[in-house]
Scaffold this active site. Structure first.
Site, PDB file in Angstrom:
ATOM      1  N   LYS A 135     -14.594  -8.462  30.216  1.00  0.00           N
ATOM      2  CA  LYS A 135     -15.917  -7.849  30.073  1.00  0.00           C
ATOM      3  C   LYS A 135     -15.841  -6.324  30.218  1.00  0.00           C
ATOM      4  CE  LYS A 135     -17.617 -10.095  33.608  1.00  0.00           C
ATOM      5  NZ  LYS A 135     -16.407 -10.863  33.993  1.00  0.00           N
TER       6      LYS A 135
ATOM      7  N   ARG B  43     -25.619 -12.094  37.083  1.00  0.00           N
ATOM      8  CA  ARG B  43     -24.645 -13.129  37.412  1.00  0.00           C
ATOM      9  C   ARG B  43     -25.321 -14.390  37.918  1.00  0.00           C
ATOM     10  NH1 ARG B  43     -20.021  -9.391  38.543  1.00  0.00           N
ATOM     11  NH2 ARG B  43     -18.117 -10.611  38.604  1.00  0.00           N
TER      12      ARG B  43
ATOM     13  N   ARG C 240      -3.757  -7.638  36.523  1.00  0.00           N
ATOM     14  CA  ARG C 240      -4.694  -6.499  36.422  1.00  0.00           C
ATOM     15  C   ARG C 240      -4.340  -5.452  37.473  1.00  0.00           C
ATOM     16  NH1 ARG C 240     -11.128  -7.223  36.148  1.00  0.00           N
ATOM     17  NH2 ARG C 240     -10.881  -8.425  38.063  1.00  0.00           N
TER      18      ARG C 240
ATOM     19  N   ARG D  99      -6.361  -5.374  42.982  1.00  0.00           N
ATOM     20  CA  ARG D  99      -7.578  -5.550  43.790  1.00  0.00           C
ATOM     21  C   ARG D  99      -7.401  -6.727  44.734  1.00  0.00           C
ATOM     22  NH1 ARG D  99     -12.415  -5.701  39.454  1.00  0.00           N
ATOM     23  NH2 ARG D  99     -13.091  -7.371  40.833  1.00  0.00           N
TER      24      ARG D  99
ATOM     25  N   ARG E  21     -13.591 -17.362  42.961  1.00  0.00           N
ATOM     26  CA  ARG E  21     -14.507 -16.643  42.066  1.00  0.00           C
ATOM     27  C   ARG E  21     -14.785 -17.451  40.805  1.00  0.00           C
ATOM     28  NH1 ARG E  21     -11.836 -11.034  41.223  1.00  0.00           N
ATOM     29  NH2 ARG E  21     -13.751 -10.531  40.125  1.00  0.00           N
TER      30      ARG E  21
HETATM   31  P1  ADP Z   1     -13.538  -8.515  33.638  1.00  0.00           P
HETATM   32  O1  ADP Z   1     -14.260  -7.198  33.555  1.00  0.00           O
HETATM   33  O2  ADP Z   1     -14.158  -9.573  32.772  1.00  0.00           O
HETATM   34  O3  ADP Z   1     -13.317  -8.980  35.041  1.00  0.00           O
HETATM   35  P2  ADP Z   1     -11.224  -6.982  32.663  1.00  0.00           P
HETATM   36  O4  ADP Z   1     -11.806  -6.276  31.481  1.00  0.00           O
HETATM   37  O5  ADP Z   1     -10.973  -6.148  33.875  1.00  0.00           O
HETATM   38  O6  ADP Z   1     -12.087  -8.296  33.027  1.00  0.00           O
HETATM   39  O7  ADP Z   1      -9.871  -7.700  32.203  1.00  0.00           O
HETATM   40  C1  ADP Z   1      -9.078  -8.441  33.128  1.00  0.00           C
HETATM   41  C2  ADP Z   1      -7.590  -8.117  32.890  1.00  0.00           C
HETATM   42  O8  ADP Z   1      -7.190  -8.677  31.640  1.00  0.00           O
HETATM   43  C3  ADP Z   1      -7.285  -6.612  32.819  1.00  0.00           C
HETATM   44  O9  ADP Z   1      -6.031  -6.377  33.418  1.00  0.00           O
HETATM   45  C4  ADP Z   1      -7.269  -6.323  31.312  1.00  0.00           C
HETATM   46  O10 ADP Z   1      -6.409  -5.231  31.001  1.00  0.00           O
HETATM   47  C5  ADP Z   1      -6.748  -7.637  30.732  1.00  0.00           C
HETATM   48  N1  ADP Z   1      -7.347  -7.983  29.429  1.00  0.00           N
HETATM   49  C6  ADP Z   1      -8.624  -7.764  29.012  1.00  0.00           C
HETATM   50  N2  ADP Z   1      -8.821  -8.244  27.763  1.00  0.00           N
HETATM   51  C7  ADP Z   1      -7.638  -8.814  27.383  1.00  0.00           C
HETATM   52  C8  ADP Z   1      -7.185  -9.486  26.186  1.00  0.00           C
HETATM   53  N3  ADP Z   1      -7.996  -9.690  25.140  1.00  0.00           N
HETATM   54  N4  ADP Z   1      -5.905  -9.930  26.184  1.00  0.00           N
HETATM   55  C9  ADP Z   1      -5.076  -9.727  27.238  1.00  0.00           C
HETATM   56  N5  ADP Z   1      -5.435  -9.098  28.378  1.00  0.00           N
HETATM   57  C10 ADP Z   1      -6.688  -8.643  28.455  1.00  0.00           C
HETATM   58  P1  AMP Z   2     -16.541  -7.492  39.135  1.00  0.00           P
HETATM   59  O1  AMP Z   2     -15.951  -6.126  39.260  1.00  0.00           O
HETATM   60  O2  AMP Z   2     -17.625  -7.567  38.107  1.00  0.00           O
HETATM   61  O3  AMP Z   2     -15.500  -8.570  38.961  1.00  0.00           O
HETATM   62  O4  AMP Z   2     -17.284  -7.797  40.544  1.00  0.00           O
HETATM   63  C1  AMP Z   2     -16.549  -7.855  41.746  1.00  0.00           C
HETATM   64  C2  AMP Z   2     -17.390  -8.534  42.821  1.00  0.00           C
HETATM   65  O5  AMP Z   2     -18.588  -7.758  43.060  1.00  0.00           O
HETATM   66  C3  AMP Z   2     -17.897  -9.933  42.487  1.00  0.00           C
HETATM   67  O6  AMP Z   2     -16.933 -10.943  42.769  1.00  0.00           O
HETATM   68  C4  AMP Z   2     -19.125 -10.035  43.417  1.00  0.00           C
HETATM   69  O7  AMP Z   2     -18.755 -10.261  44.758  1.00  0.00           O
HETATM   70  C5  AMP Z   2     -19.692  -8.602  43.344  1.00  0.00           C
HETATM   71  N1  AMP Z   2     -20.694  -8.466  42.261  1.00  0.00           N
HETATM   72  C6  AMP Z   2     -20.600  -7.688  41.152  1.00  0.00           C
HETATM   73  N2  AMP Z   2     -21.693  -7.813  40.391  1.00  0.00           N
HETATM   74  C7  AMP Z   2     -22.503  -8.707  41.019  1.00  0.00           C
HETATM   75  C8  AMP Z   2     -23.778  -9.284  40.721  1.00  0.00           C
HETATM   76  N3  AMP Z   2     -24.448  -8.979  39.597  1.00  0.00           N
HETATM   77  N4  AMP Z   2     -24.300 -10.169  41.599  1.00  0.00           N
HETATM   78  C9  AMP Z   2     -23.646 -10.507  42.722  1.00  0.00           C
HETATM   79  N5  AMP Z   2     -22.439 -10.015  43.062  1.00  0.00           N
HETATM   80  C10 AMP Z   2     -21.867  -9.126  42.221  1.00  0.00           C
END
Ligand code: ADP
Ligand code: AMP
Length: 215
Positions: free
Chosen positions: A13, A88, A127, A160, A171
């Site tokens: 995302k 969420r 990541r 992280r 999660r």
């Molecule tokens: P989210 O915001 O949904 O938690 P991220 O955008 O941070 O996810 O992506 C999670 C991990 O996967 C990151 O390390 C990112 O670089 C990698 N990633 C994202 N999209 C892809 C893809 N299409 N293929 C492979 N790796 C990806």
């Molecule tokens: P993210 O960076 O989007 O993966 O979010 C990391 C963490 O932040 C999540 O696992 C939740 O604990 C918290 N968080 C982020 N956005 C929300 C939301 N909209 N509602 C509740 N918790 C959130």
């Protein structure tokens, strides 16, 4: 253009939201980034949020909703925005819809980035996030030019705490219970777009742009 990114943690995302924001010149609003900035700055909100985030739980709706509603009402959001990680829960989605309806607006697209659970733990363990600017990379799929150093700001990269496999499993459960119902919610609202998140980052982006530009 008001866009919501949906999908499991690690689906991509944030990766796609940044690209959309860059292409269309609209703000990328990540609630996760907002909480992490608050934690880094030692604010009261950060202290409260951290207790939930460390356990892989969602931060309570009442700590999130007002913050997002205030943010989307700011001047730089008049052309639109990409919301990443919000809503969420169904109550968060309803609160956002109500706040938008009050000013005669609505969400245009909810983009669901689909990635099966089997791929998620692998995605998350690779990541890496920059401690200074928050940019994200992947050891294999989106590597930095120099290992361990952010391409944008030369900051150091970390795994992280909530990306460790045990927390990721938690999660994912929370995602299925509390967030996945939003797919139905936005389908009923007629704004859901599904994209395959297992293909290359640039191919996912091309699929999203195709949908946004077809409309
Ligand atoms: P989210 O915001 O949904 O938690 P991220 O955008 O941070 O996810 O992506 C999670 C991990 O996967 C990151 O390390 C990112 O670089 C990698 N990633 C994202 N999209 C892809 C893809 N299409 N293929 C492979 N790796 C990806
Ligand atoms: P993210 O960076 O989007 O993966 O979010 C990391 C963490 O932040 C999540 O696992 C939740 O604990 C918290 N968080 C982020 N956005 C929300 C939301 N909209 N509602 C509740 N918790 C959130």
């Amino acid at each position: 253009m008001k866009i919501i990114m949906l999908g499991a943690p690690g689906a991509g995302k944030g990766t796609q939201a940044k690209k959309i924001a860059g292409k269309y010149g609209i703000p990328h609003i990540s609630t996760g980034d907002i909480f992490r900035a608050n934690i880094k700055n030692g604010t009261e909100l950060g202290k409260k949020a951290k207790t939930y985030m460390d356990q892989g739980l969602l931060v309570p709706d009442e700590l999130v909703v007002d913050l997002v509603v205030d943010r989307v009402n700011q001047e730089d959001c008049t052309k639109g925005y990409v919301l990443d990680g919000f809503p969420r829960t169904i109550p968060q989605a309803e609160a956002l819809d109500k706040a938008l309806a009050d000013v005669d607006q609505k969400i245009d697209y909810a983009i669901n980035v689909e990635v099966p659970d089997e791929n998620i733990v692998n995605r998350m363990s690779g990541r890496r996030a920059c401690v200074s600017c928050g940019a994200t990379y992947h050891l294999v799929y989106a590597p930095t030019k120099e290992e361990g150093i952010c391409d944008n700001c030369q900051g150091s990269l970390i795994l992280r705490d909530d990306d460790k496999p045990e927390t990721v499993k938690k999660r994912l459960n929370v995602y299925h219970e509390q967030t996945q119902p939003l797919i139905d919610y936005y389908t009923k609202a007629g704004v859901l777009v599904e994209v395959d998140g297992t293909i290359d980052i640039d191919d996912v982006f091309a699929a999203i742009v195709k949908v946004l530009e077809e409309a």
